[in-house]
Design a protein around this motif. Structure first.
Motif, PDB file in Angstrom:
ATOM      1  N   LYS A 144       7.065   1.303   0.732  1.00  0.00           N
ATOM      2  CA  LYS A 144       6.087   1.254   1.813  1.00  0.00           C
ATOM      3  C   LYS A 144       4.860   0.445   1.400  1.00  0.00           C
ATOM      4  O   LYS A 144       4.345  -0.386   2.163  1.00  0.00           O
ATOM      5  N   ILE A 145       4.392   0.656   0.179  1.00  0.00           N
ATOM      6  CA  ILE A 145       3.225  -0.083  -0.314  1.00  0.00           C
ATOM      7  C   ILE A 145       3.544  -1.576  -0.405  1.00  0.00           C
ATOM      8  O   ILE A 145       2.720  -2.426  -0.051  1.00  0.00           O
ATOM      9  N   TYR A 146       4.747  -1.893  -0.879  1.00  0.00           N
ATOM     10  CA  TYR A 146       5.167  -3.294  -0.952  1.00  0.00           C
ATOM     11  C   TYR A 146       5.143  -3.935   0.435  1.00  0.00           C
ATOM     12  O   TYR A 146       4.627  -5.049   0.620  1.00  0.00           O
ATOM     13  N   SER A 147       5.685  -3.239   1.436  1.00  0.00           N
ATOM     14  CA  SER A 147       5.719  -3.771   2.804  1.00  0.00           C
ATOM     15  C   SER A 147       4.313  -3.988   3.350  1.00  0.00           C
ATOM     16  O   SER A 147       4.031  -5.013   3.993  1.00  0.00           O
ATOM     17  N   LEU A 148       3.412  -3.038   3.071  1.00  0.00           N
ATOM     18  CA  LEU A 148       2.034  -3.168   3.542  1.00  0.00           C
ATOM     19  C   LEU A 148       1.341  -4.368   2.888  1.00  0.00           C
ATOM     20  O   LEU A 148       0.598  -5.112   3.544  1.00  0.00           O
ATOM     21  N   ALA A 149       1.591  -4.550   1.567  1.00  0.00           N
ATOM     22  CA  ALA A 149       0.981  -5.688   0.859  1.00  0.00           C
ATOM     23  C   ALA A 149       1.548  -7.011   1.376  1.00  0.00           C
ATOM     24  O   ALA A 149       0.824  -8.010   1.508  1.00  0.00           O
ATOM     25  N   GLU A 150       2.839  -7.019   1.675  1.00  0.00           N
ATOM     26  CA  GLU A 150       3.475  -8.224   2.202  1.00  0.00           C
ATOM     27  C   GLU A 150       2.889  -8.582   3.566  1.00  0.00           C
ATOM     28  O   GLU A 150       2.611  -9.757   3.848  1.00  0.00           O
ATOM     29  N   GLU A 151       2.690  -7.581   4.418  1.00  0.00           N
ATOM     30  CA  GLU A 151       2.076  -7.810   5.731  1.00  0.00           C
ATOM     31  C   GLU A 151       0.649  -8.339   5.578  1.00  0.00           C
ATOM     32  O   GLU A 151       0.223  -9.242   6.297  1.00  0.00           O
ATOM     33  N   GLU A 152      -0.089  -7.761   4.620  1.00  0.00           N
ATOM     34  CA  GLU A 152      -1.462  -8.187   4.385  1.00  0.00           C
ATOM     35  C   GLU A 152      -1.516  -9.642   3.932  1.00  0.00           C
ATOM     36  O   GLU A 152      -2.342 -10.434   4.397  1.00  0.00           O
ATOM     37  N   LEU A 153      -0.602 -10.019   3.043  1.00  0.00           N
ATOM     38  CA  LEU A 153      -0.586 -11.384   2.517  1.00  0.00           C
ATOM     39  C   LEU A 153      -0.243 -12.401   3.610  1.00  0.00           C
ATOM     40  O   LEU A 153      -0.715 -13.543   3.586  1.00  0.00           O
ATOM     41  N   ALA A 154       0.570 -11.977   4.556  1.00  0.00           N
ATOM     42  CA  ALA A 154       0.966 -12.879   5.636  1.00  0.00           C
ATOM     43  C   ALA A 154      -0.112 -13.017   6.708  1.00  0.00           C
ATOM     44  O   ALA A 154      -0.051 -13.921   7.544  1.00  0.00           O
ATOM     45  N   GLY A 155      -1.116 -12.136   6.703  1.00  0.00           N
ATOM     46  CA  GLY A 155      -2.157 -12.154   7.720  1.00  0.00           C
ATOM     47  C   GLY A 155      -3.159 -13.271   7.518  1.00  0.00           C
ATOM     48  O   GLY A 155      -3.277 -13.852   6.430  1.00  0.00           O
ATOM     49  N   GLU A 156      -3.894 -13.576   8.567  1.00  0.00           N
ATOM     50  CA  GLU A 156      -4.887 -14.653   8.509  1.00  0.00           C
ATOM     51  C   GLU A 156      -6.080 -14.283   7.627  1.00  0.00           C
ATOM     52  O   GLU A 156      -6.620 -15.118   6.915  1.00  0.00           O
ATOM     53  N   LYS A 157      -6.514 -13.032   7.709  1.00  0.00           N
ATOM     54  CA  LYS A 157      -7.672 -12.580   6.925  1.00  0.00           C
ATOM     55  C   LYS A 157      -7.204 -11.707   5.762  1.00  0.00           C
ATOM     56  O   LYS A 157      -7.556 -10.535   5.647  1.00  0.00           O
ATOM     57  N   CYS A 158      -6.389 -12.297   4.928  1.00  0.00           N
ATOM     58  CA  CYS A 158      -5.802 -11.549   3.802  1.00  0.00           C
ATOM     59  C   CYS A 158      -6.849 -11.228   2.740  1.00  0.00           C
ATOM     60  O   CYS A 158      -7.624 -12.098   2.333  1.00  0.00           O
ATOM     61  N   ARG A 159      -6.854  -9.983   2.306  1.00  0.00           N
ATOM     62  CA  ARG A 159      -7.729  -9.581   1.198  1.00  0.00           C
ATOM     63  C   ARG A 159      -6.964  -9.834  -0.101  1.00  0.00           C
ATOM     64  O   ARG A 159      -6.248  -8.956  -0.600  1.00  0.00           O
ATOM     65  N   LEU A 160      -7.117 -11.027  -0.637  1.00  0.00           N
ATOM     66  CA  LEU A 160      -6.313 -11.442  -1.783  1.00  0.00           C
ATOM     67  C   LEU A 160      -6.558 -10.581  -3.020  1.00  0.00           C
ATOM     68  O   LEU A 160      -5.630 -10.276  -3.766  1.00  0.00           O
ATOM     69  N   ASP A 161      -7.827 -10.207  -3.253  1.00  0.00           N
ATOM     70  CA  ASP A 161      -8.120  -9.397  -4.436  1.00  0.00           C
ATOM     71  C   ASP A 161      -7.438  -8.040  -4.353  1.00  0.00           C
ATOM     72  O   ASP A 161      -6.926  -7.516  -5.347  1.00  0.00           O
ATOM     73  N   LEU A 162      -7.405  -7.445  -3.159  1.00  0.00           N
ATOM     74  CA  LEU A 162      -6.745  -6.161  -2.967  1.00  0.00           C
ATOM     75  C   LEU A 162      -5.234  -6.301  -3.147  1.00  0.00           C
ATOM     76  O   LEU A 162      -4.593  -5.471  -3.810  1.00  0.00           O
ATOM     77  N   CYS A 163      -4.664  -7.371  -2.581  1.00  0.00           N
ATOM     78  CA  CYS A 163      -3.224  -7.606  -2.730  1.00  0.00           C
ATOM     79  C   CYS A 163      -2.843  -7.810  -4.197  1.00  0.00           C
ATOM     80  O   CYS A 163      -1.805  -7.332  -4.661  1.00  0.00           O
TER      81      CYS A 163
END
Length: 728
Positions: A144-163
Motif C-alpha cells: 500500500k505504501i509503495y502504491s501511494l508513493a508511486e501515485e505521488e511520484l506521478a503527480g504534478e506537485k510531487c513531494r520528492l523529498d518525502l518520496c
C-alpha cells in the motif's frame, strides 16, 4: 468518548487523551491491535488466535473475557461493542485515530518514521496465528505504501523529498525487492540526479550478487541504461576528453570512501567498506589505492583481513563532522540496518555492539538499547551466570569472542555508569529515560553481584527499587548476594517470597525452590534442602519446561550430591553428580559446567580418588580462569593447591593457594575463607614443605580470623567437614 491514537507502523504505541497507555500484558495488547486493524472479529476466532495454542477452551474463554475487561476499562465501556455474544467490533463512533488508516489520505504521516514495519518488535509468544496475521499485514502495508508513493511520484506537485524517504525506508524493509529500487531511481531521474540513480542500481546489483548470486531484472536494467546514457550526454560535452570525466568519477568515489571510513568508530574492514559503499570492484580498488598513495588513509593487515583508517583521529572527525547531521543520521541508520541483517543471517554476536552504536548515533535510542541488552545479556550468561534459561539450548557458541573482548565490555559499562550518574537524580518517571535507566541499572546490578562488588550492587539495587519497587529481578539479585555471602536466613526469606510470587505452574517455581534448597544446605537443614531440590529438578525436567529449563536441573542434582557428600553418603553423592553432568553434557554452558566440575571433583577428593578428582578440579579451575564469577572460585583453587601439594609440587600448589586467598577476599564466603586458612596453616606447619615455599605462603597469607569466619558458617555439617579436612 476518550480520544484514542494508535501507532501501528514501527514499534506500536497507544495514547489516550495524549497520554501513553501501557497494556497490562501482551495478549490483551495483541488483541487490541488486531481489532483496531481489522475492525471486527468473531469471539471464537479471537480465542483461537491468542489462547488456542496454549490453553484449553475453558481457560481460553476466561482469558478472552479478562482481556476484554482490561480494554474496556482503559478505553471506555463502549469502545468495543458486541453483536449478540459472538461478534466483537470497534464502535464506529469511537474517537479513534490510526496511523495506518491516516496515511491513505495524508502521506506526510510516513515522514520521520524509523520504519514502516507493522507492529515492529511486538510479538505474542506461542500464538502462531497472530504471527501469520502480522506477516500478512506487513506485506499488505508495504504494498500500500509503495502504491501511494508511486501515485505521488506521478503527480504534478510531487513531494520528492518525502518520496525519497519512503523509498529508502521500503528498501530497508526488503533489500531484495527490485521495484523499490526502481521507484527510487525514477525519482532521482526526475530530479536530474543521474549519479544517485546509478548508485541505487549498483547497490541493488551488489546485494543481489553477494546474497542471492543473481543479477537485476531486465526492466530495472533498461532504466539504468537509459539513465546512464542521459548522464553521459550531459556530463561529457562534445570535444571534452573522456579522461576528465573519469577523473570526476574517481574524485567522487574517493569522497564516498572517505565518508564511509569516517562512519566506523574504529577501523573499516575491506569487506564491510565495500559492502556499505556499494562501489564496483575495480573502481573501489582504484579509489583505495589513490587514497593510500596520497597518505589520506592508512592500510594495515591483521589476521588475514585488511583494514583502513585515518592516520589521525582528528582527521576522521573532520571528515565525519563535515557531513550534515541529517546525513550522518541517515548513514548510521543504514549501517545499523545492514549490520542487523548480517546478524540475523549469521548470528554473530560480536556485531551486536556495532548495531547498538549505529542505532544510537542515528538517534534510535530504543533499538540501540534493545541490542545493547541483547549483547550484555548474552555476555552475562556466559561470563557471570550459573544455569541461565536456555532457549532450545541455543547458548552462544562464540564464547571466546565475549570473554576476550573485555575492553569493549568495560567501555560499555563505563558509559552505562556515566548515564546512571547523570540521570538518577533528575529522571522523569514518565519519560523514555526511565526505561533506559532501569535497563542500565539492571545490567550493572547483574554484573557487580557476580564480579563481585557488593557495595556498588546494593547501591544500584536501591536505585532500581526506587524506580520499580520490589521486582522479581531485584529479588533474584538479592538472593544471589545472600547465597554468595552465606546469609542463609536472608536467602531463605527471599526464596520463599519468590516462590509465593511465581505462578504454581511456572518454571520460576523451580528456580526459587532451587535457591530455597541451597539456603537450607547453607543452614545445615539437609532434609529440607533435599525436598526442595528434588521438587526443583522435577519441575525443570517436566515436559512443559524441559526444553528451556532442562539444564537447570543439573545444578539441583549437583547440590543434592553436595548434601550426600557432606553427610558421607558417597555412593548417592556420586550418582547425583553424574546425573548433573549427563544432563549438561550436550549444552555449551561454560559457567554451569564449572560448578558441576567442582562439585564432582570435591566428591572424588573426599573418597580418596585423587587422580580423577584432579581431572575435574583442573577443569573447574580452567573454566574459572575464563569467567568473572567469584562464587566458589576460591574453593576450586584451594582443592587444586592441595592436590598439587600431595604430588610434591609445592611451588605450583603455592601459586593456587595464593589465588585462593585473593579470591576469598572478594567472595566473603566464610567457608572458603576457613578452608584457605586451614590449608595454609597445615602446609606451612608441614615438615615436607620446603622453606622457600613456606616463607612465600606466610608472606602472602590473607589476614582472616579463622574463629570469626567459622562463627559465620551456620551449618554444623560444614564446620565438621572443615575440622576433619587434611592435606596428607
Amino acid at each position: 468518548m476518550e480520544k484514542v491514537e494508535v501507532f501501528l507502523l514501527g514499534p506500536p504505541r497507544v495514547y489516550i487523551n495524549k497520554k501513553r497507555y501501557l497494556f497490562p500484558y501482551g495478549r490483551a495488547e495483541g488483541m487490541f491491535y488486531y481489532l483496531v486493524t481489522k475492525g471486527y472479529e468473531n469471539k471464537q476466532i479471537l480465542e483461537d488466535i491468542f489462547w488456542g495454542d496454549k490453553y484449553d477452551e475453558e481457560k481460553a474463554n476466561r482469558n478472552y473475557r479478562n482481556a476484554l475487561y482490561h480494554i474496556r476499562k482503559a478505553f471506555g465501556k463502549d469502545f468495543l461493542i458486541t453483536d449478540g455474544r459472538q461478534q466483537l467490533k470497534i464502535n464506529p463512533e469511537a474517537d479513534l485515530w490510526i496511523d495506518l488508516e491516516e496515511m491513505k489520505g495524508n502521506l506526510e504521516i510516513l515522514s520521520g518514521k524509523e520504519n514502516f514495519w507493522y507492529l515492529d518488535h511486538f510479538e505474542v509468544k506461542e500464538s502462531s496465528q497472530f504471527e501469520s496475521f502480522i506477516r500478512q499485514k506487513r506485506v499488505e502495508t508495504a504494498e500500500k505504501i509503495y502504491s501511494l508513493a508511486e501515485e505521488e511520484l506521478a503527480g504534478e506537485k510531487c513531494r520528492l523529498d518525502l518520496c525519497e524517504e519512503i523509498c529508502k525506508n521500503l528498501i530497508s524493509m526488503d533489500e531484495f525487492c527490485e521495484k523499490y529500487y526502481q521507484l527510487l531511481m525514477r525519482l532521482y531521474e526526475k530530479e536530474g540526479q543521474e549519479n544517485r540513480a546509478e548508485m541505487v542500481y549498483r547497490e541493488l546489483k551488489y546485494i543481489l550478487e553477494q546474497e542471492l548470486d543473481e543479477v537485476p531484472g531486465e526492466e530495472i536494467t533498461r532504466l539504468w541504461q537509459k539513465i546512464s546514457s542521459a548522464k553521459e550526454r550531459k556530463s561529457v560535452p562534445e570535444g571534452e576528453k573522456p579522461r576528465l570525466y573519469k577523473q570526476e568519477i574517481q574524485s567522487e568515489i574517493c569522497e564516498t570512501l572517505l565518508k564511509w571510513i569516517s562512519m566506523f568508530c574504529d577501523r573499516a574492514e575491506y569487506r564491510k567498506l565495500k559492502y556499505f559503499s556499494n562501489i564496483e570492484e575495480d573502481l573501489f580498488v582504484e579509489g583505495i589505492e589513490s587514497l593510500v598513495r596520497r597518505g589520506i588513509i592508512q592500510e594495515e593487515e591483521e589476521s588475514g583481513r585488511i583494514y583502513y583508517s585515518f592516520p589521525l583521529e582528528e582527521e576522521r572527525k573532520r571528515v565525519y563532522e563535515s557531513l550534515s547531521l541529517t546525513k550522518r543520521k541517515s548513514l548510521h541508520r543504514l549501517m545499523a540496518k545492514r549490520f542487523e541483517k548480517q546478524f540475523f543471517l549469521g548470528k554473530n554476536e560480536d556485531i551486536l555492539p556495532k548495531i547498538s552504536y549505529h542505532y544510537f548515533k542515528s538517534q534510535d535510542r530504543e533499538k540501540s538499547d534493545f541490542y545493547l541488552k541483547e549483547y550484555l545479556s548474552r555476555y552475562l550468561t556466559i561470563a557471570h551466570q550459573y544455569f541461565p534459561v536456555l532457549h532450545n539450548y541455543d547458548v552462544m557458541y562464540n564464547t571466546e569472542t565475549y570473554l576476550n573482548n573485555k575492553k569493549q565490555i568495560a567501555f560499555i559499562y563505563e558509559q552505562m555508569e556515566k548515564y546512571v550518574e547523570a540521570y538518577k537524580e533528575s529522571v522523569n518517571p514518565e519519560s523514555f529515560e526511565k526505561d533506559r535507566l532501569e535497563l542500565y541499572l539492571t545490567m550493572l546490578v547483574q554484573s557487580y553481584v557476580k564480579i563481585p562488588d557488593y557495595e556498588r550492587s546494593w547501591e544500584y539495587i536501591r536505585l532500581l527499587e526506587e524506580l520499580q519497587g520490589i521486582t522479581e529481578e531485584i529479588l533474584k539479585q538479592k538472593a544471589f548476594i545472600c547465597m554468595d555471602t552465606y546469609q542463609a536466613d536472608e536467602l531463605l526469606c527471599l526464596s520463599r517470597e519468590g516462590v509465593n510470587r511465581a505462578a504454581d505452574t511456572s518454571a520460576e517455581q523451580g528456580f526459587w525452590k532451587r535457591l530455597l534448597g541451597i539456603g537450607y544446605i547453607l543452614k545445615g537443614e539437609m532434609e529440607k534442602g533435599r525436598q526442595e531440590l528434588l521438587q526443583a529438578a522435577e519441575i525443570f525436567l517436566s515436559k512443559e519446561w524441559a526444553e528451556e529449563w532442562g539444564a537447570n536441573a543439573a545444578v539441583a542434582y549437583s547440590w543434592l550430591g553436595e548434601i550426600d557428600r557432606l553427610t558421607k553418603d558417597y555412593d548417592s553423592a556420586m550418582e547425583y553428580y553424574r546425573k548433573s553432568l549427563d544432563i549438561n553434557a550436550n549444552v555449551h554452558n561454560i559457567s554451569g559446567k564449572t560448578l558441576l566440575y567442582l562439585h564432582m571433583g570435591k566428591g572424588l577428593f573426599d573418597t580418596g580418588n585423587d587422580k580423577m578428582a584432579e581431572r575435574y578440579i583442573k577443569a573447574a579451575v580452567q573454566s574459572f580462569e575464563h569467567l568473572h564469577v567469584m562464587f566458589k572460585r576460591s574453593s576450586a583453587y584451594s582443592y587444586e593447591a592441595v592436590l598439587l601439594f600431595r604430588k610434591g609440587d609445592f611451588e605450583g600448589g603455592a601459586v593456587y593457594l595464593e589465588k585462593a586467598g585473593q579470591s576469598a577476599v572478594y567472595s566473603r564466603d566464610p567457608f572458603e575463607r576457613c578452608l584457605y586458612i586451614r590449608i595454609n596453616s597445615l602446609i606451612t606447619k608441614s615438615s615436607a614443605c620446603p622453606c622457600r615455599c613456606r616463607k612465600r605462603l606466610e608472606e602472602n597469607r590473607q589476614a582472616f580470623s579463622e574463629k570469626e569466619e567459622q562463627a559465620k558458617i551456620p551449618s554444623l555439617w560444614e564446620r565438621k567437614y572443615l575440622d576433619q579436612f587434611c592435606i596428607f
